[in-house]
Motif scaffolding. Structure first.
Motif, PDB file in Angstrom:
ATOM      1  N   LEU A 122     -55.867   7.060  59.989  1.00  0.00           N
ATOM      2  CA  LEU A 122     -54.699   6.974  59.228  1.00  0.00           C
ATOM      3  C   LEU A 122     -53.458   7.562  59.823  1.00  0.00           C
ATOM      4  N   GLU A 123     -52.419   6.857  59.768  1.00  0.00           N
ATOM      5  CA  GLU A 123     -51.245   7.205  60.196  1.00  0.00           C
ATOM      6  C   GLU A 123     -50.221   7.193  58.972  1.00  0.00           C
ATOM      7  N   GLU A 124     -49.729   8.087  58.640  1.00  0.00           N
ATOM      8  CA  GLU A 124     -48.816   8.394  57.333  1.00  0.00           C
ATOM      9  C   GLU A 124     -47.476   8.563  57.686  1.00  0.00           C
ATOM     10  N   LYS A 125     -46.693   7.707  57.030  1.00  0.00           N
ATOM     11  CA  LYS A 125     -45.188   7.640  57.116  1.00  0.00           C
ATOM     12  C   LYS A 125     -44.326   7.481  55.883  1.00  0.00           C
ATOM     13  N   GLY A 126     -44.136   8.778  54.922  1.00  0.00           N
ATOM     14  CA  GLY A 126     -43.773   8.630  54.027  1.00  0.00           C
ATOM     15  C   GLY A 126     -44.563   7.747  52.874  1.00  0.00           C
ATOM     16  N   ARG A 127     -43.896   6.686  52.208  1.00  0.00           N
ATOM     17  CA  ARG A 127     -44.635   5.902  51.216  1.00  0.00           C
ATOM     18  C   ARG A 127     -45.485   5.100  51.729  1.00  0.00           C
ATOM     19  N   PHE A 128     -45.317   4.832  53.169  1.00  0.00           N
ATOM     20  CA  PHE A 128     -46.164   3.835  53.876  1.00  0.00           C
ATOM     21  C   PHE A 128     -47.428   4.501  54.630  1.00  0.00           C
ATOM     22  N   LYS A 146     -64.133  -2.327  63.861  1.00  0.00           N
ATOM     23  CA  LYS A 146     -64.285  -3.524  63.028  1.00  0.00           C
ATOM     24  C   LYS A 146     -63.265  -4.548  62.948  1.00  0.00           C
ATOM     25  N   GLY A 147     -62.489  -4.184  63.884  1.00  0.00           N
ATOM     26  CA  GLY A 147     -61.159  -5.101  64.171  1.00  0.00           C
ATOM     27  C   GLY A 147     -60.446  -5.469  62.746  1.00  0.00           C
ATOM     28  N   TYR A 148     -60.116  -4.229  62.176  1.00  0.00           N
ATOM     29  CA  TYR A 148     -59.527  -4.205  61.186  1.00  0.00           C
ATOM     30  C   TYR A 148     -58.623  -3.142  60.744  1.00  0.00           C
ATOM     31  N   SER A 149     -57.347  -3.455  60.059  1.00  0.00           N
ATOM     32  CA  SER A 149     -56.404  -2.660  59.830  1.00  0.00           C
ATOM     33  C   SER A 149     -55.943  -2.786  58.374  1.00  0.00           C
ATOM     34  N   TYR A 150     -55.033  -1.849  57.781  1.00  0.00           N
ATOM     35  CA  TYR A 150     -54.437  -1.961  56.488  1.00  0.00           C
ATOM     36  C   TYR A 150     -53.236  -1.245  56.284  1.00  0.00           C
ATOM     37  N   LEU A 151     -52.422  -1.924  55.688  1.00  0.00           N
ATOM     38  CA  LEU A 151     -51.136  -1.264  55.369  1.00  0.00           C
ATOM     39  C   LEU A 151     -51.011  -0.881  53.872  1.00  0.00           C
ATOM     40  N   LEU A 152     -50.782   0.489  53.547  1.00  0.00           N
ATOM     41  CA  LEU A 152     -50.782   1.033  52.108  1.00  0.00           C
ATOM     42  C   LEU A 152     -49.376   1.296  51.828  1.00  0.00           C
ATOM     43  N   LEU A 153     -49.005   0.751  50.706  1.00  0.00           N
ATOM     44  CA  LEU A 153     -47.573   0.955  50.136  1.00  0.00           C
ATOM     45  C   LEU A 153     -47.866   1.716  48.769  1.00  0.00           C
ATOM     46  N   LYS A 154     -47.220   2.913  48.586  1.00  0.00           N
ATOM     47  CA  LYS A 154     -47.251   3.507  47.492  1.00  0.00           C
ATOM     48  C   LYS A 154     -46.068   3.766  46.645  1.00  0.00           C
ATOM     49  N   GLU A 155     -45.941   4.013  45.347  1.00  0.00           N
ATOM     50  CA  GLU A 155     -44.767   4.088  44.652  1.00  0.00           C
ATOM     51  C   GLU A 155     -43.931   3.136  45.021  1.00  0.00           C
ATOM     52  N   LEU A 156     -44.482   1.784  44.619  1.00  0.00           N
ATOM     53  CA  LEU A 156     -43.533   0.591  45.088  1.00  0.00           C
ATOM     54  C   LEU A 156     -42.343   0.382  44.316  1.00  0.00           C
ATOM     55  N   GLN A 157     -41.393  -0.017  45.075  1.00  0.00           N
ATOM     56  CA  GLN A 157     -40.140  -0.332  44.500  1.00  0.00           C
ATOM     57  C   GLN A 157     -39.936  -1.609  44.806  1.00  0.00           C
ATOM     58  N   MET A 158     -38.944  -2.136  43.990  1.00  0.00           N
ATOM     59  CA  MET A 158     -38.423  -3.703  43.924  1.00  0.00           C
ATOM     60  C   MET A 158     -38.070  -4.221  45.328  1.00  0.00           C
ATOM     61  N   LYS A 159     -37.568  -3.087  46.210  1.00  0.00           N
ATOM     62  CA  LYS A 159     -36.999  -3.378  47.770  1.00  0.00           C
ATOM     63  C   LYS A 159     -38.116  -3.744  48.459  1.00  0.00           C
TER      64      LYS A 159
END
Lengths: 109, 115
Positions: A54-60, A68-81
């Motif tokens: 896992l690589e963390e960069k702020g909310r992302f 597994k040939g797999y990745s995900y992008l996790l977005l926290k505290e979603l904002q309208m932008k």
């Protein structure tokens, strides 16, 4: 052939968390990128993974499992932008980027 | 100017016209790229200039012709296009060192409509 799969569209609520998945089958692997693209604008770089974990960069955050040939992008505290398309791209053995079609993320109040 | 700039931002052309798209990068990078972006399709790499060497995608029709006079400027010359060539054309640049290349920086794109 080479292929990147990600969902076409996702919807989430402001303030919530969303996970955008990406699976890939490529000839070789030399890193995976996530880009954000707002409608009518240029894609902008979000994250890069070349080792498992896992690589963390702020909310992302971005996760990679090479076995597994797999990745995900996790977005926290979603904002309208955060409403945008999210593009997954894998760099293959020839160091060329193979792109997914993008996931359109819609944020609702 | 900073980053990657593209002109024009919008272009409407007939099938018999000749036009050129221009890209300029102000990042000191040594590689530049042309991409085609169609709705709901993956970015399609058209051409790459890396370390002064041109690498092209063989599936690109000859009606698209790139030109890279130096490491900061890239052109895409268009002639006798077809309606299916209507798309967003994105320019990007990156730094290439040996076998490694870093993330690509994109310009805002040219929205091309062929009538």
């Amino acid at each position: 052939g080479q292929n990147i799969d990600q969902p076409t569209e996702m919807t989430a609520t402001e303030g919530a968390i969303v996970q955008i998945n990406c699976t890939y089958q490529t000839s070789g692997f030399n890193g995976l990128f996530w880009y954000q693209q707002h409608a009518g604008e240029a894609p902008t770089f979000l994250s890069y993974n070349v080792l498992d974990g896992l690589e963390e960069k702020g909310r992302f955050s971005s996760f990679l499992s090479r076995s597994k040939g797999y990745s995900y992008l996790l977005l926290k505290e979603l904002q309208m932008k955060d409403s945008a398309s999210y593009l997954c791209a894998v760099r293959d053995s020839n160091y060329q980027l193979i792109w997914g079609a993008g996931t359109k993320l819609i944020i609702k109040p | 100017e900073t980053g990657v700039t593209q002109t024009p931002r919008h272009l409407v052309m007939g099938m018999t016209n000749k036009k050129s798209l221009k890209c300029e990068q102000h990042l000191g990078h040594n590689a530049m790229y042309w991409y085609k972006q169609s709705a709901k399709k993956p970015l399609e790499l058209m051409f790459v200039y890396s370390l002064e060497e041109r690498v092209e995608n063989n599936s690109v029709p000859s009606r698209f012709s790139p030109e890279c006079p130096n490491s900061s400027h890239l052109f895409l010359h268009l002639h006798t296009l077809q309606p299916e060539d209507s798309a967003l054309y994105l320019c990007a640049s990156s730094q290439v060192e040996g076998d490694s290349s870093y993330e690509q920086y994109f310009g805002p794109g040219t929205r091309l409509t062929v009538t």
